[in-house]
Design a protein around this motif. Structure first.
Motif, PDB file in Angstrom:
ATOM      1  N   ILE A  94       0.831  -1.216   0.000  1.00 35.75           N
ATOM      2  CA  ILE A  94       0.000   0.000   0.000  1.00 35.75           C
ATOM      3  C   ILE A  94       0.866   1.266   0.000  1.00 35.75           C
ATOM      4  N   GLY A  95       1.953   1.246   0.794  1.00 30.08           N
ATOM      5  CA  GLY A  95       2.864   2.403   0.835  1.00 30.08           C
ATOM      6  C   GLY A  95       3.438   2.683  -0.551  1.00 30.08           C
ATOM      7  N   MET A  96       3.858   1.637  -1.222  1.00 29.65           N
ATOM      8  CA  MET A  96       4.446   1.786  -2.556  1.00 29.65           C
ATOM      9  C   MET A  96       3.397   2.296  -3.548  1.00 29.65           C
ATOM     10  N   LYS A  97       2.169   1.791  -3.458  1.00 30.33           N
ATOM     11  CA  LYS A  97       1.098   2.228  -4.377  1.00 30.33           C
ATOM     12  C   LYS A  97       0.781   3.705  -4.163  1.00 30.33           C
ATOM     13  N   LEU A  98       0.705   4.119  -2.896  1.00 31.16           N
ATOM     14  CA  LEU A  98       0.424   5.533  -2.586  1.00 31.16           C
ATOM     15  C   LEU A  98       1.508   6.424  -3.187  1.00 31.16           C
ATOM     16  N   MET A  99       2.757   6.002  -2.953  1.00 30.93           N
ATOM     17  CA  MET A  99       3.891   6.796  -3.414  1.00 30.93           C
ATOM     18  C   MET A  99       3.880   6.887  -4.946  1.00 30.93           C
ATOM     19  N   LYS A 100       3.693   5.757  -5.618  1.00 26.49           N
ATOM     20  CA  LYS A 100       3.757   5.740  -7.082  1.00 26.49           C
ATOM     21  C   LYS A 100       2.606   6.538  -7.700  1.00 26.49           C
ATOM     22  N   GLN A 101       1.416   6.421  -7.101  1.00 27.55           N
ATOM     23  CA  GLN A 101       0.284   7.200  -7.629  1.00 27.55           C
ATOM     24  C   GLN A 101       0.528   8.699  -7.447  1.00 27.55           C
ATOM     25  N   GLY A 102       1.133   9.054  -6.308  1.00 19.82           N
ATOM     26  CA  GLY A 102       1.470  10.463  -6.057  1.00 19.82           C
ATOM     27  C   GLY A 102       2.475  10.970  -7.079  1.00 19.82           C
ATOM     28  N   LEU A 103       3.502  10.183  -7.339  1.00 21.10           N
ATOM     29  CA  LEU A 103       4.542  10.597  -8.292  1.00 21.10           C
ATOM     30  C   LEU A 103       3.949  10.743  -9.697  1.00 21.10           C
ATOM     31  N   GLU A 104       3.020   9.849 -10.035  1.00 21.34           N
ATOM     32  CA  GLU A 104       2.385   9.918 -11.362  1.00 21.34           C
ATOM     33  C   GLU A 104       1.557  11.201 -11.504  1.00 21.34           C
ATOM     34  N   THR A 105       0.815  11.535 -10.453  1.00 23.74           N
ATOM     35  CA  THR A 105      -0.002  12.763 -10.475  1.00 23.74           C
ATOM     36  C   THR A 105       0.888  13.996 -10.600  1.00 23.74           C
ATOM     37  N   LEU A 106       1.983  14.007  -9.852  1.00 25.85           N
ATOM     38  CA  LEU A 106       2.887  15.160  -9.891  1.00 25.85           C
ATOM     39  C   LEU A 106       3.561  15.273 -11.261  1.00 25.85           C
ATOM     40  N   GLN A 107       3.855  14.138 -11.854  1.00 25.66           N
ATOM     41  CA  GLN A 107       4.451  14.142 -13.202  1.00 25.66           C
ATOM     42  C   GLN A 107       3.470  14.777 -14.193  1.00 25.66           C
ATOM     43  N   GLN A 108       2.198  14.393 -14.088  1.00 25.04           N
ATOM     44  CA  GLN A 108       1.175  14.963 -14.975  1.00 25.04           C
ATOM     45  C   GLN A 108       1.023  16.460 -14.754  1.00 25.04           C
ATOM     46  N   ARG A 109       1.295  16.913 -13.517  1.00 24.08           N
ATOM     47  CA  ARG A 109       1.172  18.347 -13.216  1.00 24.08           C
ATOM     48  C   ARG A 109       2.422  19.127 -13.609  1.00 24.08           C
ATOM     49  N   GLY A 110       3.426  18.424 -14.147  1.00 26.40           N
ATOM     50  CA  GLY A 110       4.625  19.116 -14.634  1.00 26.40           C
ATOM     51  C   GLY A 110       5.709  19.322 -13.591  1.00 26.40           C
ATOM     52  N   GLN A 152      10.446  14.551 -15.024  1.00 27.17           N
ATOM     53  CA  GLN A 152      10.365  15.051 -16.399  1.00 27.17           C
ATOM     54  C   GLN A 152      11.688  14.717 -17.089  1.00 27.17           C
ATOM     55  N   ASP A 153      11.959  15.360 -18.221  1.00 29.03           N
ATOM     56  CA  ASP A 153      13.208  15.017 -18.906  1.00 29.03           C
ATOM     57  C   ASP A 153      14.412  15.797 -18.381  1.00 29.03           C
ATOM     58  N   LYS A 154      14.237  16.601 -17.341  1.00 30.03           N
ATOM     59  CA  LYS A 154      15.356  17.348 -16.763  1.00 30.03           C
ATOM     60  C   LYS A 154      16.179  16.439 -15.848  1.00 30.03           C
ATOM     61  N   GLN A 155      17.496  16.387 -16.098  1.00 31.60           N
ATOM     62  CA  GLN A 155      18.362  15.515 -15.300  1.00 31.60           C
ATOM     63  C   GLN A 155      18.622  16.140 -13.922  1.00 31.60           C
TER      64      GLN A 155
END
Ligand code: COA
Length: 175
Positions: A94-110, A152-155
């Motif tokens: 569950i911890g991993m799912k929460l974290m990954k879903q959060g990262l995905e949302t933030l990625q979509q927000r730029g 994003q694509d920024k290193q």
């Protein structure tokens, strides 16, 4: 189990969840931090996700805004803190799912980068790495626990500077 954004009236439930998951004495400090963080303007925008099962909150992760002193103003970044899963539901992903879903949302927000201070054995599984040159707001006992991920694509290696968190999170007791 469902993951969704928390609502504004769930602050007390989220604090209670973290208090119990972290246990004594850290839980009380984290619960207070959460109450303050939600009303801290410098933390906005906050992304707060909860895991819910049978109408009960069993997990929570909070991401809040940070800035990077010394880096371009165009970089958008957040910090993941805190993350907790109810004791009875730990070890089920569950911890991993929460974290990954959060990262995905933030990625979509730029959002470009997300930072975390935590156990490398856990967070590297989600893609975080301590292989970067961006300083934490305070001197750390275990520098390898200060990790970041690029969404994003920024290193990460192209950026130098020092993270400034929201006022609430910048307090030395949290570092
Ligand atoms: C840390 C925490 C959020 C993990 O949530 P979870 O849902 O139990 O974790 P997951 O099921 O996604 O992952 C479980 C795996 O991570 C490992 N793990 C869990 N917590 C860990 C930690 N602090 N450090 C290293 N590994 C950890 C488990 O051993 C397990 O490994 P396995 O898959 O090889 O068996 C949860 O244990 C918790 O709430 N702990 C108390 C609060 C806390 O310490 N939060 C911050 C952590 S820096």
């Amino acid at each position: 189990m469902k993951i969704r954004q928390s609502t504004s009236d769930e602050t007390a439930l989220i604090s209670d969840l973290h208090r119990s998951a972290f246990g004594d004495p850290e839980g009380e400090t984290i619960a207070k931090l959460i109450n303050q963080l939600f009303s801290d303007q410098s933390a906005q925008p906050i992304l707060s996700l909860v895991a819910e099962e049978n109408s009960t909150l069993i997990g929570s992760v909070i991401f809040s805004k940070v800035t990077i002193d010394g880096a371009s103003d165009c970089i958008s970044a957040c910090i993941l803190a805190p993350l907790a899963v109810h004791k009875e539901h730990q070890g089920k992903g569950i911890g991993m799912k929460l974290m990954k879903q959060g990262l995905e949302t933030l990625q979509q927000r730029g959002v470009h980068f997300v930072f975390v201070l935590g156990d490398p054995a856990y967070y590297t599984r989600a893609g975080f790495s301590s292989d970067h040159k961006i300083n934490a707001p305070h001197k750390l006992e275990y520098p390898e626990a200060w990790m970041a991920i690029s969404l994003q694509d920024k290193q990460l290696s192209s950026v130098n500077g020092t993270v400034q968190c929201a006022t609430t999170l910048n307090a030395p007791e949290h570092w």
